[in-house]
Write an enzyme that holds these catalytic residues in place. Structure first.
Site, PDB file in Angstrom:
ATOM      1  N   HIS A   1       6.999  -5.087 -14.517  1.00 40.58           N
ATOM      2  CA  HIS A   1       5.925  -5.870 -13.900  1.00 40.58           C
ATOM      3  C   HIS A   1       5.297  -6.881 -14.857  1.00 40.58           C
ATOM      4  CE1 HIS A   1       3.897  -2.733 -16.113  1.00 40.58           C
ATOM      5  NE2 HIS A   1       2.755  -3.365 -15.963  1.00 40.58           N
ATOM      6  N   ASP A   2       5.556  -6.744 -16.166  1.00 46.23           N
ATOM      7  CA  ASP A   2       5.002  -7.653 -17.168  1.00 46.23           C
ATOM      8  C   ASP A   2       6.028  -8.653 -17.690  1.00 46.23           C
ATOM      9  OD1 ASP A   2       2.381  -6.697 -17.208  1.00 46.23           O
ATOM     10  OD2 ASP A   2       2.827  -5.173 -18.722  1.00 46.23           O
TER      11      ASP A   2
ATOM     12  N   GLU B   1       4.230   3.150 -23.543  1.00 46.65           N
ATOM     13  CA  GLU B   1       4.399   1.726 -23.824  1.00 46.65           C
ATOM     14  C   GLU B   1       3.900   1.475 -25.239  1.00 46.65           C
ATOM     15  OE1 GLU B   1       3.312  -2.567 -21.767  1.00 46.65           O
ATOM     16  OE2 GLU B   1       1.806  -0.975 -21.765  1.00 46.65           O
TER      17      GLU B   1
ATOM     18  N   ASP C   1       0.832  -1.200   0.000  1.00 44.10           N
ATOM     19  CA  ASP C   1       0.000   0.000   0.000  1.00 44.10           C
ATOM     20  C   ASP C   1       0.872   1.257   0.000  1.00 44.10           C
ATOM     21  OD1 ASP C   1       0.860   0.162   2.736  1.00 44.10           O
ATOM     22  OD2 ASP C   1      -0.842  -1.095   3.331  1.00 44.10           O
TER      23      ASP C   1
ATOM     24  N   ASP D   1       1.053   5.984 -13.624  1.00 42.14           N
ATOM     25  CA  ASP D   1       0.682   5.132 -14.743  1.00 42.14           C
ATOM     26  C   ASP D   1      -0.633   5.649 -15.328  1.00 42.14           C
ATOM     27  OD1 ASP D   1       0.774   2.825 -16.453  1.00 42.14           O
ATOM     28  OD2 ASP D   1       1.769   1.752 -14.836  1.00 42.14           O
TER      29      ASP D   1
ATOM     30  N   ASP E   1       0.258   3.442 -20.531  1.00 47.19           N
ATOM     31  CA  ASP E   1       0.028   2.030 -20.802  1.00 47.19           C
ATOM     32  C   ASP E   1      -0.479   1.832 -22.239  1.00 47.19           C
ATOM     33  OD1 ASP E   1      -0.247  -0.724 -19.574  1.00 47.19           O
ATOM     34  OD2 ASP E   1      -2.325  -0.412 -20.220  1.00 47.19           O
TER      35      ASP E   1
END
Length: 567
Positions: A333-334, A260, A35, A104, A206
């Protein structure tokens, strides 16, 4: 000869960015989910590392079908992560330490629980109907076209309420926004302005190159389902939309922006990240992320080859030089953990190869991105059961290939071990205590069992750790303009073990020597190309000989040597 580099200086060119995946970074209240207060408690750790910008994966309100990339309210904070007051405290904590915050921005799609979509699906004449991409089915009842989604299956979802389908390039709970509608674009621009006025320093956008689709949304070939990327990647109006976004929003603030852009070529990237500043600062390209993918795509495993890595990375370095700006990354993260993918995560070589990869990347031209735990050498994970994995993409792929397709479960699990996104999403390893110090509760995703050996507490106590090596890489970048702005040239192009390159700026030349293998590697360079006495700036072996233009690199060895010609 390398093209003369653009040397117009910008703070975002000189920055190092650190990505935080909030769900997995630090839990403050024992619910097992990272968090914002947890992030605040670790700001000194990040500040001491030396990073300039924090990229925060989505913290907006979301039903979490795709871990926050399905947003139901762009101007509210997800309850699991905290409150808007917590977010404001995070921003202040960063700014007080001289650091910046990049949010993001997910605007190719929303959640199906967003108020716009809730209205949109009510009726065909609803005021919000055209905020999304709705189409009737074909006469035979099939989907409007044969596109497949990134997450497997059709990119269309039938909705009984109005007897039509809506487009979703990702999960069926992530309907695509209709960027053809000027009202949608204005809603997005207003939301971006709201965040920037609150003090945000920029956006990671994104899948931003998917926002424009080919008119008519044509099918591809005659197969029941097919990849339609040519009709939604780098689409016909994407640059028009981004120039409009820049004019109405970004140009009014001093921002860092990275888009991205899966499927983007260097030519496309030069348009997105052009030097006139009319669109974005840089893009994330994916060519190097596909080097270990076979003809069947991401899950079709094949070994990557150093020759291909050289060709891809060097192409992006040289073609963007003086024309656009690179982003530099090997994991996020991907993507799987870079030390497991491009290095060697065994006990013998994990530290050496992690330092080697950091050197390889941080000495190139562009803005480096560090993914949380990379500075500790965190590795991929092999969970015992599919049930231990959380990622929607993993479960969809397994169902499609094993349950429906009859594939060998062991082979499919092996591809998950290598490429699954949960490799990057296991909780941050802070110490060797319970749950790696991430939470006092039950973590939302299991901690990698190797946390007892690989953790921040151990790294901070070891002067030879990967953490301190990264700290030095960042310090060097801030003290040598050549590392940021120098032009790139590949050397030893045909060497099967060594990736070597130079950077050049004024009368300085930087030599970077990287051994990507666990075997000794001999090399010999042309002495006339490196005038003056070389000074070793950094290397990942403690005992080193004087800088030499011929010699042997030890397993996974990295050396960086600065040469300065006499005036």
């Amino acid at each position: 000869m390398p093209i003369m580099t653009d040397i117009r200086k910008s703070w975002w060119k000189e920055s190092v960015v650190y990505q935080i995946y909030p769900r997995s970074f630090q839990d403050s209240n024992g619910d097992g989910i990272g968090d914002i207060p947890g992030i605040i408690s670790r700001l000194d750790y990040l500040h001491n590392l030396g990073v300039d910008v924090i990229w925060l994966s989505p913290v907006y309100r979301s039903p979490n079908d795709d871990n926050g990339y399905d947003i139901s309210d762009y101007q509210a904070i997800m309850d699991e992560f905290g409150t808007m007051e917590d977010w404001e405290a995070l921003l202040k904590g960063l700014h007080d330490r001289g650091m910046k915050l990049m949010m993001d921005l997910v605007v190719n799609h929303t959640s199906d629980e967003h108020a716009w979509f809730v209205e949109s699906r009510k009726s065909k004449d609803n005021a919000y109907r055209d905020y999304y991409i709705w189409r009737p089915g074909k006469d035979d009842g099939r989907e409007p076209n044969n596109w497949v989604s990134f997450f497997s299956g059709s990119a269309w979802q039938y909705d009984e309420a109005t007897d039509e389908y809506f487009l979703h390039l990702f999960s069926k709970k992530q309907p695509d926004l209709n960027w053809e509608n000027p009202k949608v674009r204005q809603e997005v621009y207003d939301m971006m302005t709201w965040w920037l006025e609150k003090g945000v320093d920029g956006f990671r956008m994104d899948v931003i190159n998917l926002i424009s689709k080919t008119e008519g949304l044509p099918s591809v070939g005659n197969d029941r389902y097919a990849w339609g990327g040519d009709h939604f990647m780098n689409g016909p109006k994407v640059h028009e939309y981004l120039r409009e976004m820049n004019e109405r929003v970004l140009s009014k603030f001093d921002t860092i922006t990275v888009g991205e852009a899966p499927g983007a070529s260097p030519e496309e990237a030069i348009r997105y990240a052009n030097l006139d500043g009319s669109e974005l600062n840089m893009v994330f390209q994916f060519e190097h992320m596909d080097l270990d993918s076979g003809a069947g795509g991401k899950w079709d495993l094949r070994p990557w080859r150093l020759a291909d890595l050289k060709a891809t990375m060097s192409k992006w370095q040289t073609e963007l030089d003086g024309r656009a700006w690179n982003s530099l990354y090997l994991n996020n993260h991907d993507q799987p953990r870079m030390v497991s993918r491009f290095g060697n995560d065994t006990a013998a070589y994990r530290v050496l190869s992690a330092k080697m990869l950091g050197t390889f990347l941080h000495m190139m031209q562009g803005t480096p991105y560090i993914y949380q735990g990379e500075e500790l050498g965190m590795t991929n994970v092999r969970f015992a059961s599919l049930a231990d994995y959380n990622d929607l993409e993993i479960h969809n792929m397994y169902r499609e290939r094993v349950t429906e397709g009859g594939a060998d479960p062991a082979m499919v699990m092996e591809s998950i071990y290598v490429k699954g996104r949960d490799n990057a999403r296991t909780p941050m390893q802070w110490d060797d205590g319970e749950n790696a110090g991430f939470t006092t509760g039950r973590p939302w995703l299991q901690v990698n069992p190797n946390y007892t050996a690989i953790n921040a507490k151990a790294a901070l106590a070891d002067p030879d750790s990967i953490y301190y090596y990264y700290q030095e890489l960042i310090r060097l970048r801030k003290s040598h303009d050549i590392i940021v702005y120098g032009s790139f040239e590949l050397i030893l192009a045909d060497h099967e073990q060594i990736y070597a390159y130079t950077r050049k700026l004024g009368n300085e030349r930087l030599l970077v020597l990287i051994n990507f293998t666990e075997r000794d590697a001999s090399y010999e360079l042309e002495a006339s190309a490196f005038p003056g006495q070389g000074t070793r700036l950094i290397g990942n072996y403690e005992t080193v000989a004087e800088p030499a233009l011929s010699g042997v690199l030890r397993p996974y060895e990295a050396q960086v040597i600065l040469y300065r010609a006499e005036d």
